[in-house]
Scaffold this motif. Structure first.
Motif, PDB file in Angstrom:
ATOM      1  N   ARG A  39       0.769  -1.197   0.064  1.00 34.76           N
ATOM      2  CA  ARG A  39      -0.104  -0.099  -0.133  1.00 34.76           C
ATOM      3  C   ARG A  39       0.973   1.217   0.086  1.00 34.76           C
ATOM      4  N   ASP A  40       2.149   0.934   0.392  1.00 33.46           N
ATOM      5  CA  ASP A  40       3.013   2.464   0.209  1.00 33.46           C
ATOM      6  C   ASP A  40       3.649   2.424  -1.081  1.00 33.46           C
ATOM      7  N   GLY A  54       3.669   3.129  -5.236  1.00 32.86           N
ATOM      8  CA  GLY A  54       2.916   3.854  -6.464  1.00 32.86           C
ATOM      9  C   GLY A  54       3.638   3.229  -7.545  1.00 32.86           C
ATOM     10  N   SER A  78       2.790   2.159 -11.472  1.00 31.58           N
ATOM     11  CA  SER A  78       1.707   2.483 -12.726  1.00 31.58           C
ATOM     12  C   SER A  78       2.288   1.506 -13.924  1.00 31.58           C
ATOM     13  N   ILE A  85       7.618   5.260  -4.085  1.00 33.34           N
ATOM     14  CA  ILE A  85       6.943   5.554  -2.765  1.00 33.34           C
ATOM     15  C   ILE A  85       5.896   6.492  -2.917  1.00 33.34           C
ATOM     16  N   ARG A  86       4.570   6.294  -2.616  1.00 29.99           N
ATOM     17  CA  ARG A  86       3.696   7.029  -2.776  1.00 29.99           C
ATOM     18  C   ARG A  86       3.876   8.310  -2.210  1.00 29.99           C
ATOM     19  N   GLY A  87       3.384   9.558  -2.860  1.00 35.88           N
ATOM     20  CA  GLY A  87       3.900  10.911  -2.164  1.00 35.88           C
ATOM     21  C   GLY A  87       5.141  11.315  -2.517  1.00 35.88           C
ATOM     22  N   ASN A  88       5.904  10.564  -3.347  1.00 36.19           N
ATOM     23  CA  ASN A  88       7.452  10.880  -3.656  1.00 36.19           C
ATOM     24  C   ASN A  88       7.350  10.825  -5.275  1.00 36.19           C
ATOM     25  N   PRO A  94       8.557   9.157  -8.581  1.00 37.90           N
ATOM     26  CA  PRO A  94       9.014   7.542  -9.028  1.00 37.90           C
ATOM     27  C   PRO A  94      10.406   7.492  -9.256  1.00 37.90           C
TER      28      PRO A  94
END
Length: 197
Positions: free
Chosen positions: A82-83, A85, A87, A97-100, A102
């Motif tokens: 879940r951490d 990202g 695509s 990592i989500r919020g950062n 790629p």
């Protein structure tokens, strides 16, 4: 009866090669599968992963079959699915990592079928499975500009995938010991009638 089927299968392979790839020849001892306890498909599966290195560090590893390319990335310790990202687009993959931003984002060597592509995280290893748009095509690397194999390795990949194609068409026979003489044809040219599993 088994020997007759084996001869017919070997003839079919020879006919396919002579029709599509001049200069290539397959010499195979086709053996009915009941003599072998392991499934034939596992004998033609990739035996090792290719590694892409940057500044002496493995960035990712990958392998391929006639239907898909699998990309393996080690994620930082403690990162959960879940951490992440991740695509997968038809022509690009990005991982971060989500919020950062790629940390891995590149154009693919060839297009993939996004609806059939997936990713999983197991034991700190992210596995991204990309379904090839053009089944049977040998990718020299996962991403554009990231050549993952040299010419000899690429020829071995083409050989293994061509034999995997023959195995899929004739599941009762063992093509794992087959050899090609001359240039190995591109398995992509022989994918008519082959359905994605």
């Amino acid at each position: 009866a088994a020997r007759a089927r084996a001869r017919r299968a070997a003839r079919a392979v020879q006919d396919a090669l002579s029709a599509g790839a001049r200069g290539a020849e397959l010499s195979a001892r086709v053996v009915p599968c009941r003599r072998h306890p392991r499934p034939m498909t596992s004998r033609l599966a990739p035996t090792s992963r290719h590694a892409f290195r940057h500044e002496g560090r493995v960035v990712y590893e990958w392998e391929q079959t006639i239907e898909e390319v699998c990309l393996f990335v080690q994620v930082p310790a403690g990162v959960r699915a879940r951490d992440l990202g991740v695509s997968i687009a038809a022509r690009e993959v990005s991982v971060g990592i989500r919020g950062n931003p790629p940390y891995l984002q590149h154009a693919l060597h060839a297009p993939c079928v996004t609806a059939d592509s997936t990713w999983t995280l197991d034991g700190g290893e992210l596995a991204i499975t990309l379904a090839k748009s053009r089944q049977g095509e040998a990718w020299p690397g996962v991403f554009e500009g990231h050549r993952g194999v040299d010419a000899a390795q690429e020829e071995e990949e083409k050989k293994r995938m061509m034999l995997e194609r023959f195995q899929a068409e004739h599941p009762g026979f063992d093509f794992s010991g087959a050899e090609f003489n001359g240039a190995v044809p591109d398995a992509h040219k022989f994918m008519d009638g082959f359905e994605r599993q």
